[in-house]
Every structure is written in structure tokens, then in C-alpha cells.
Design an enzyme around this catalytic site. Sequence first.
Site, PDB file in Angstrom:
ATOM      1  N   TYR A   1       5.055   8.096  -3.889  1.00 44.28           N
ATOM      2  CA  TYR A   1       5.781   9.079  -3.067  1.00 44.28           C
ATOM      3  C   TYR A   1       6.801   8.440  -2.134  1.00 44.28           C
ATOM      4  O   TYR A   1       6.864   7.233  -1.993  1.00 44.28           O
ATOM      5  CB  TYR A   1       4.849  10.026  -2.337  1.00 44.28           C
ATOM      6  CG  TYR A   1       3.806   9.483  -1.392  1.00 44.28           C
ATOM      7  CD1 TYR A   1       3.861   8.218  -0.852  1.00 44.28           C
ATOM      8  CD2 TYR A   1       2.739  10.308  -1.020  1.00 44.28           C
ATOM      9  CE1 TYR A   1       2.900   7.775   0.032  1.00 44.28           C
ATOM     10  CE2 TYR A   1       1.763   9.872  -0.144  1.00 44.28           C
ATOM     11  CZ  TYR A   1       1.848   8.597   0.378  1.00 44.28           C
ATOM     12  OH  TYR A   1       0.881   8.166   1.242  1.00 44.28           O
ATOM     13  N   GLU A   2       7.633   9.316  -1.563  1.00 43.15           N
ATOM     14  CA  GLU A   2       8.821   8.933  -0.790  1.00 43.15           C
ATOM     15  C   GLU A   2       9.781   8.107  -1.647  1.00 43.15           C
ATOM     16  O   GLU A   2      10.491   7.230  -1.144  1.00 43.15           O
ATOM     17  CB  GLU A   2       8.442   8.164   0.487  1.00 43.15           C
ATOM     18  CG  GLU A   2       7.408   8.824   1.357  1.00 43.15           C
ATOM     19  CD  GLU A   2       7.720  10.285   1.673  1.00 43.15           C
ATOM     20  OE1 GLU A   2       8.901  10.676   1.628  1.00 43.15           O
ATOM     21  OE2 GLU A   2       6.787  11.040   1.952  1.00 43.15           O
ATOM     22  N   GLY A   3       9.825   8.405  -2.927  1.00 46.66           N
ATOM     23  CA  GLY A   3      10.647   7.667  -3.878  1.00 46.66           C
ATOM     24  C   GLY A   3       9.806   6.594  -4.543  1.00 46.66           C
ATOM     25  O   GLY A   3       9.323   5.680  -3.871  1.00 46.66           O
TER      26      GLY A   3
END
Length: 591
Positions: A436-438
Site C-alpha cells: 500500500y501507499e504505492g
Amino acid sequence: MQYQAPANDLRFLLFDVLGADTLHELEKYADATPDLISAVIDEAGKLAAEVIQPTNQTGDRQGCHYDPETKSVKTPDGFKEAYAKFVEGGWTALDAPIEFGGQGLPHTLKFVVDEMVCSTNLSLGMYPGLTHGAISALHTHGSYELKQTYLEKLISGEWTGTMCLTEPHCGTDLGLIRTKATPNDDGSYAIEGTKIWITGGEHDLVDNIVHLVLAKLPGAPDTTKGISLFVVPKFLPDSGERNPAFCGGLEHKMGIKGSATCVMNFEGAKGWLVGEPNKGMSAMFTMMNEARLMVGMQGLGLAEMAYQESLAFAKERLQSRSLSGPKNPDGPADPIIVHPDVRRMLMRQKVLNEGMRALALFTGHQLDLSVAHPDDAVRENADDLVQLLTPVVKAFLTDEGYNNANWGQQVLGGSGFTQDWPLEQLVRDGRIARIYEGTNGIQAMDLVGRKLALKGGQLVRALFAELTGYLKDNPDAPHREELKVSIKSLEQATLWLAQNAPKDPEQAGAAASPYLRLMALTVIGYLWSRMAGVAHRQLDAGEGNTPLLESKLVSARYYFEKLMPEADWLLRDIDSGKDSLMAFEDQHWMA
């Protein structure tokens, strides 16, 4: 076992290596004296061990529960009480702006607290963690009215915040979002759409939740250049009316079960524009960059807890005899810590954890210099380093944090595969941080596709100036030659990208992940050389904590002998190019 905050290592890094003991000399951080920093380290460690850690296993076993009738979410037992103590201690306000009730302390200290919280209960830490990104986005991009309405309660922890980006049909490619924002007559907007994987989208820890939502205005370009950002509260602050922003269910996850990961349905909910129309991506990146650094600390926090658990097990578990002769002659067997292969796993955890902590705090210190130093040139150089290293911190700390949790589990053998020991939860919880968050592949592409080219290559030049300047100023630096070779490899890799990526973007894509890893290993090598140099000086002067300083010398040697050689094959991976990677035709995959 009860968590033990790495207080000695933190003080060594902050005060003796990075120079954070002088932050109070900057006007913005006048209160951040060494005594205050030490107090924060000690008190945060107590909070993590005594208040937060006891909720961790309960959170995993119980998880969050969704009520479809009320569309509400109940967090696990103990979460609400622990969060209340976190708020009561002022931890949500640590580095927040003073004008809205924050303490205005250095960002570096938030990094310290983030690590401790994530070591002891990653799920619980995510509720205030995501709020911090919402605070930064509103403070940087919000109007005066929005700041006055939301910031004080978010900073105090009375309310929490979310980031609503992803939708069912699109993840990283945000240009595909379909959530709509239609203007209302009163200056607000009606927000309609569905967002998924929203951390803290609904829960019972606070009375109000403030969603920051990406959406498109009527007639906006159907790309990322048509995205706007809106603040959408669960309850309208002026009237207390329930806004139609509802949780439609919880995701069923392999880990972080105490974190409410929600499907959010916005059914004409009232929202207010943050920043300018169609400029939501810049505001979103304010949130994302905060979140990426925080996620890096999640990887480190879990790795530290895994190391502590596996070290304690290795000291007590009796199995077989030492290859060099019995070390526990009065017992039936020796503790497994005497075996070289177990030590290999423990040393890898310890040395990488301490190196990753140094990388994170170095980046946090540069972040503080970028906003507080009186010299424009120093601020710009520090900001360049922070921008460059943010994807490195996120990706490397979560990759190696997860790997180290796995090594910790391996130390326990069969015990590590059972719920009787905490390692299996740490492994499950840590897996998401690489996604997550890229995803970490996206972080690598951000590094080679955006950061290397920014300002005509100024960011990476700032890093090389830091590294080569250190070698020039320290001709007797520990492990100088090994570090010099690694810096040279990073320079060659950077030159290869500069020559090949503009002609063929797939070359950049193929090289991105090994390049990010090469940069991380090189910068951590630079920091291990600095740590070893300080340890030598203090031991020669008869100062400091002798066991810690001696361990730093051995750890630095281990890093350069056992871990840094990876830089050689990373360079070979990069300059071999994309050809073998991209050569398969469709019929080859299942041949």
C-alpha cells in the site's frame, strides 16, 4: 515478551551520529533540547510497551466487526482505551503546527514514535498515522476556513482522518477514477462514488472522521490533470448532521486485522474543495509522501519486534551442541544462538534494522532541516535529499522489514508457524506494507522515472555530493574502500539510466527496483561508516556505552562483508538491460 524500545540506539543515532541534539538551535525547534528528545524516547517506549502492545494480539484475534444495519464498525477490545491514552498524552500533536494546537516538535521525533507504535501494534497505529497525512494536506493546501474548521480537532486526536484514493476498477492509475463532485448552491460539492481499501474509513475510536477524497468536477479532463481533492466529514461540523458517507463493508485481510479497511460509499455527501480545481494530485502527494515515510517506519517497527522475539527465543531454546564444543555443559543441549546459521539470521536482522533506522532518521533529520534551517541553500539541499530518499525509505524498509520478520520466524522453527508465538502475526501484518501507499515497484519507478530527472538531476547530485564529500572529509573513514566501490557502482548505474532510459522507457522500468535497492544499500553503507567512525572515536576517548559501541564496530564489519557485496550483482542486473526480461511471447509463459 514485552517490547523494549531501542532507546540506546536512538540516542546514539540522533545525538552522536546525525547531530539532532542541535535541532534546538533552529528557531522553529527551540523546544527540542536533548533532554526533551530523551524524554520523548523514554515516554514513547513506555507507552508502546505498557499501553499499546497489550492490545496487539487481541486486535489480531478479534479483528474489526461491521454491522450492516447501522453501517458502523467496532474495533477490537482495548483499542478505544489505548487510543484515548495516546491522545491524552499529546502524541497525535507531536510535530503538528503550533497555531492549531500542535507541539511543533521535529519530524524526526515522529519517526521515532512511529517505529515504536508499529513495533507494538501496527493496526492501532494506523488510525492516528493516516490522520497525520490529512493534517498536512489541509495545512498546506486548505483554505483558512477549512483549517479553522478541521485542524485543531484532527491534531488533538478528537477526530481522525482518511485518504480516499483507490476505487474498485483502478489502483495506482488514479486518472481512471469515477467519483464525481457536483457543485452545490452553497459552495459545497455533492460527492458520489465508491472508494476501496480505506484505512480507518469507519470505526468507534472517535466521534467524527474526516475523509479526504479524490474526485472529478463536471467537465474535468479524464486524466490525472482532472482530479480535485475534497474534504468530506462523517458528521457536518456546523450542524452535526450525518453526512451520507457510509462504510459498505470491511476487507477480509491476511493481516492488520485490527485496522478497519473499508469500502466507502459516498452517496451525494457534502464536501468542500481543498486547493484549486483539478489540482488534487499535488495535494494528494502531500498526503502520500507523509504516508510513504510512515509506512517505511512500519516495516522497521515490525522488523525490530521480530528481532527482539527471535533473539529471546534463540537465547533460551536448547537444541544440539555447539560445533566448537559444548557451551552449556550442565544442560542437555546448547541454546541455539551458538549455531552459526542461527547467528546468520540474527545478525542480518540486527545489522539491517540498525542501518534502516539510520536511513530513516537521516531522512527525518533532513526533513527538519528543509523546513527550519535559516539558510536557503541548506533548506533546498535537504529537501532534495528528502524527495529523493522518500521512495527508498518506503520500499527498502518494507522489503527488508518483511524479510527480517521472516528470518525471525525461521529462527523459531516450527514454533514460528504457530499462533503460540507472535512471529506469525508480525509476518502477516508486515506483508501489506510492501503493497500500500504505492507498491514498491511503483516506488522504484517514482525514483528512476521522476526523482532522478527532477530539477535537471539536482536531487541525485545532492546525494552524490553528500557521499563523496564524506569520503573527502574523512580519509580514514571506516570501510572507506568498500563504500567507495559501492558509490562508484551507484554512479555507473545512474549514468546507465541517463544514457538508456530516455531512448527506451522499458529500460528504466527493468532497472528501477535493483537501482532503488542499490541506492539504499549504498546510503546505508555510508551511514554504517559514520556510525563506526563515531564508535571508534568514543571508544578511544573512553566515552559512551562500551557494549553498544563495540557492537557497532562488529555490525559495520558484518554489513560491509556480508551485505554490501550485493551491490556488485545489482549493477550487473541494471546494465544487462531489459532484453531477457521482456523477451517472452504469450505462448512462452505456460510452455
